[in-house]
Design a protein around this motif. Structure first.
Motif: not given
Lengths: 326, 439
Positions: B121-141
């Motif tokens: 709800t805070v980030f623009d997720m489009e941009r987050m996915r562009a900046d971070y590979t899926e692995g890193w985002l998964n570790m924070g999910t």
């Protein structure tokens, strides 16, 4: 945020006394309307009521709640009976914790009182008494955490052949060139003693100051009379000084016992309980904040309470007796 | 008193009370919130983290442009015992706005208890996915909700060395575990000590050993078993785990292999343990540590040039099929209070601009792939960043993923093992008992 906490602080500082004053005022107004004998009986209770209320909320309730939690599981959702207590007295790790507290209790208290008394007696006879006492008392002014950090430096270990930067190893290797430097805090044979020494270093000043004051209170006439009768220094000490200051020794001892049972800071800072140096309070902290096991943490808290209460009662009784004597 | 005066006073008092009530009311806060969502122009964001010393300086440097631009004050509080401090604050209902999380295990606990704000709800997720590979985002999910993002990351299990000392001994960089073993034995035969290891780290003493075991385990048994291990599905008494301990034991419990023997290993702070490699006459040749040790080396030996005077190679492969595996760790950041100020700051933290402060200031790595390699201060951190980008298998620090008690007992088991290696059986049995209770 800041505005809100400021309002809260102001409200607490002025509001609470104002509220209490108002309460007393109203109580007196109300009581004045009653008959005299009833007044006499009811007034003290009404006066102590606010105090009792605060005590119940901030002391009694937490104690009872802790007692209840100690019979529940780690997230306090299920009753598990005395299992937490059983574990304390059967688990290998826990038994080491209990053993360490026993070590602390016996040796810390014994050495601190004895050394404190010795210094108090010896400094009583010299001209530079004040300076000597100030020096011994100095560690009392340091927080336990700071003392722990200081002693960690003192116990620092470097392998043989490298300049020793830890005071203890440096001194020992200089005096005895064949001495093998020791990692004092990491050698299971020594580490508990190394920690207890730090505690003694801090508390000896406390024991000394109180015992010294008590020795000063020994009536000179009695001592002089004894000397006239031919008593030596040892006889004066053991037959006159010691019996007279015995109540003070008891008070110092019980105070130290209460403090040592709760020992936490030194262990937390210096070893955090690794290699069998854990103590009850540190374990309680870990169970609570690292393992989130509220049941076990509460059980340890209750254990400490149960161990400390009798000593505390003894202490209060002592103080009471001394009050009557005077 | 005159009647009108009395009415005036009554009105004045009522007015003051109303103003106070309004200042405290949710109505008032909502208004600030709605306006602030676009552009908060004042206020404070509180941050609780583990950074101290040089890292803290870099953090402040990074926060300054944000403070100047938005007019939001960043109030920082540091601690070495983040687990206990953060847990207490959360329990007391007084959490910091933003905090470094003690690890993924703890993050999941907080997230499931509803303490962490859903960052999607805070980030623009489009941009987050562009900046971070899926692995890193998964570790924070956790349970499908993004609750943690990486402020900075590090590669674990790098072997640091002193190139001059290696040249003097005529040693080549070992390409696998067998060569590593051969080189170490050769050094021992010449009367030299190959390794320097230091396990002390205050309340977290022993974690360096867990890194050793994790790196060995990953390369012996692969990412699948590795996952089973930290998820509590593999027994500590299993042959796999035991083999890993014994492999490490060949080094750490052999006084010829490790500088200063067990007393040095147990009592030396991890930050000091690389020093023997860089003394005038080197006392050790290899040091296993994460990429962040570079800033410690630079602080102790300011004259050393990265790449020339100190360098690293990847942890030697053991099983060839897991050769391209890397263990990483990092500072996960989560948000506990949903304020406009906290939203603005956590957004800023993940931008390539903010991340490049970490990389150029401390040599830390960024999980944000849009941080240009230009922002890595030297050849070493560029190499490390490349290793991270190229690795086929990236796993997170296993001990950090374990439940609190498991992790803690793992740390102290490391210390007990080094103190008395013959107790390995009972140490593993104790760990196994903890596993049964902790998961």
């Amino acid at each position: 945020m800041i505005l809100r906490s400021t309002i809260l602080a102001v409200a607490a500082v002025f509001g609470v006394p104002a509220g209490l004053t108002l309460y007393i005022f109203l109580v007196e107004k109300g009581v004045a309307r009653l008959r005299f004998p009833v007044q006499k009986r009811i007034r003290p209770w009404l006066w102590v009521a606010p105090g009792l209320a605060i005590l119940s909320v901030f002391l009694l309730y937490p104690v009872i709640n802790t007692l209840v939690l100690s019979f529940l599981n780690s997230d306090s959702t299920r009753f598990i009976g005395p299992q937490n207590y059983l574990r304390i007295f059967t688990d290998r790790d826990m038994l080491i914790v209990l053993r360490n507290n026993a070590l602390w209790l016996v040796f810390f208290t014994l050495v601190t009182v004895t050394v404190g008394l010795l210094i108090a007696v010896l400094t009583d006879k010299v001209r530079y008494e004040q300076a000597a006492k100030a020096l011994i008392f100095l560690p009392m002014a340091i927080s336990f955490v700071a003392a722990g950090v200081i002693w960690k430096f003192m116990y620092e270990f470097k392998p043989k052949g490298v300049p020793q930067i830890g005071t203890l190893n440096a001194v020992l290797t200089t005096l005895f060139p064949s001495f093998e430097p020791q990692a004092w805090l990491f050698n299971p044979g020594i580490n508990n003693w190394a920690l207890i020494v730090v505690g003694i270093w801090i508390w000896t000043g406390f024991a000394m100051v109180i015992l010294s004051a008590s020795i000063k209170g020994v009536p000179k006439e009695i001592v002089e009379a004894a000397r006239m009768d031919g008593a030596g220094e040892f006889q004066v000490f053991f037959r006159i000084t010691l019996p007279i200051i015995k109540p003070t020794i008891m008070v110092v001892t019980t105070t130290l016992i209460i403090n040592v049972l709760k020992i936490f800071d030194i262990v937390y800072v210096m070893t955090n309980g690794i290699l069998d140096t854990e103590v009850i309070a540190n374990r309680m902290y870990k169970e609570m904040f690292n393992f989130m096991n509220f049941g076990m943490a509460s059980a340890l808290a209750v254990l400490l309470l149960v161990a400390i209460v009798p000593v505390m009662l003894m202490n209060i009784k002592r103080f009471g007796q001394r009050g009557e004597e005077q | 008193m005159h009647r009108r005066t009395r009415i005036t006073i009554a009105f004045a008092v009522a007015g003051v009370i109303l103003i106070f009530l309004f200042a405290l009311s949710p109505l008032n806060r909502k208004k600030v919130h709605a306006a602030g969502e676009r552009e908060p122009v004042e206020g404070t964001v509180s941050v609780l983290a583990v950074w101290g010393g040089h890292e803290l300086d870099v953090f402040k440097e990074m926060a300054r442009p944000f403070e100047v631009e938005k007019g939001i004050r960043v109030s920082y509080e540091g601690t070495r015992d983040i687990n206990a401090v953060l847990t207490t604050r959360v329990q007391a209902g007084n959490p910091p706005d933003i905090a470094v999380l003690p690890g993924p295990g703890k993050m999941a606990e907080f997230a499931r208890a509803g303490d962490l704000v859903d960052l999607s709800t805070v980030f623009d997720m489009e941009r987050m996915r562009a900046d971070y590979t899926e692995g890193w985002l998964n570790m924070g999910t956790v349970d499908g909700k993004l609750v943690g993002v990486f402020a900075k990351v590090a590669i674990k299990g790098l072997i640091w060395y002193n190139p001059h000392a290696m040249d003097a001994e005529g040693i080549e960089i070992p390409k696998n575990a067998d060569e590593m073993r051969a080189v170490s034995t050769r050094l021992v035969r010449r009367g030299k000590t190959p390794w320097s290891i230091g396990l002390e780290s205050g309340a977290a003493s022993g974690w360096v050993g867990t890194d050793w075991l994790e790196n060995i385990f990953l390369r012996q048994h692969g990412p699948q078993k590795y996952r089973e291990w930290y998820e509590g599905k593999l027994a500590w008494t299993s042959p796999e785990v035991r083999e890993t301990w014994e492999t490490w034991g060949e080094i750490v419990t052999n006084p010829n292999m490790v500088y200063g023997g067990k007393q040095y290993v147990l009592s030396t702070n991890f930050g000091q343990a690389a020093a023997p490699l860089f003394m005038d006459s080197p006392r050790a040749y290899f040091h296993m540590q994460a990429s962040f040790i570079q800033s410690f080396i630079k602080e102790q030996f300011p004259n050393l040039q990265p790449g020339e005077d100190f360098n690293f190679f990847g942890f030697p492969p053991i099983e060839p099929r897991y050769a391209n595996a890397v263990e990483a760790a990092g500072d996960l950041v989560g948000m506990f209070n949903d304020t406009p100020q906290a939203r603005a700051f956590i957004r800023y933290l993940t931008t390539p601009e903010a991340q490049s402060y970490w990389t150029s200031g401390t040599g830390a790595l960024s999980a944000n792939r849009n941080v240009s390699l230009v922002f890595y201060p030297d050849v070493l951190s560029r190499n490390a960043a490349q290793i991270l980008q190229k690795a086929d298998i990236v796993v997170f620090d296993a001990s950090d993923m374990m439940p609190g008690k498991m992790n803690n007992d793992f740390w102290s088991a490391i210390m007990s093992y080094v103190q008395n290696p013959s107790r390995l059986d009972s140490i593993l049995r104790d760990l196994e008992r903890t596993r049964r209770e902790a998961y």
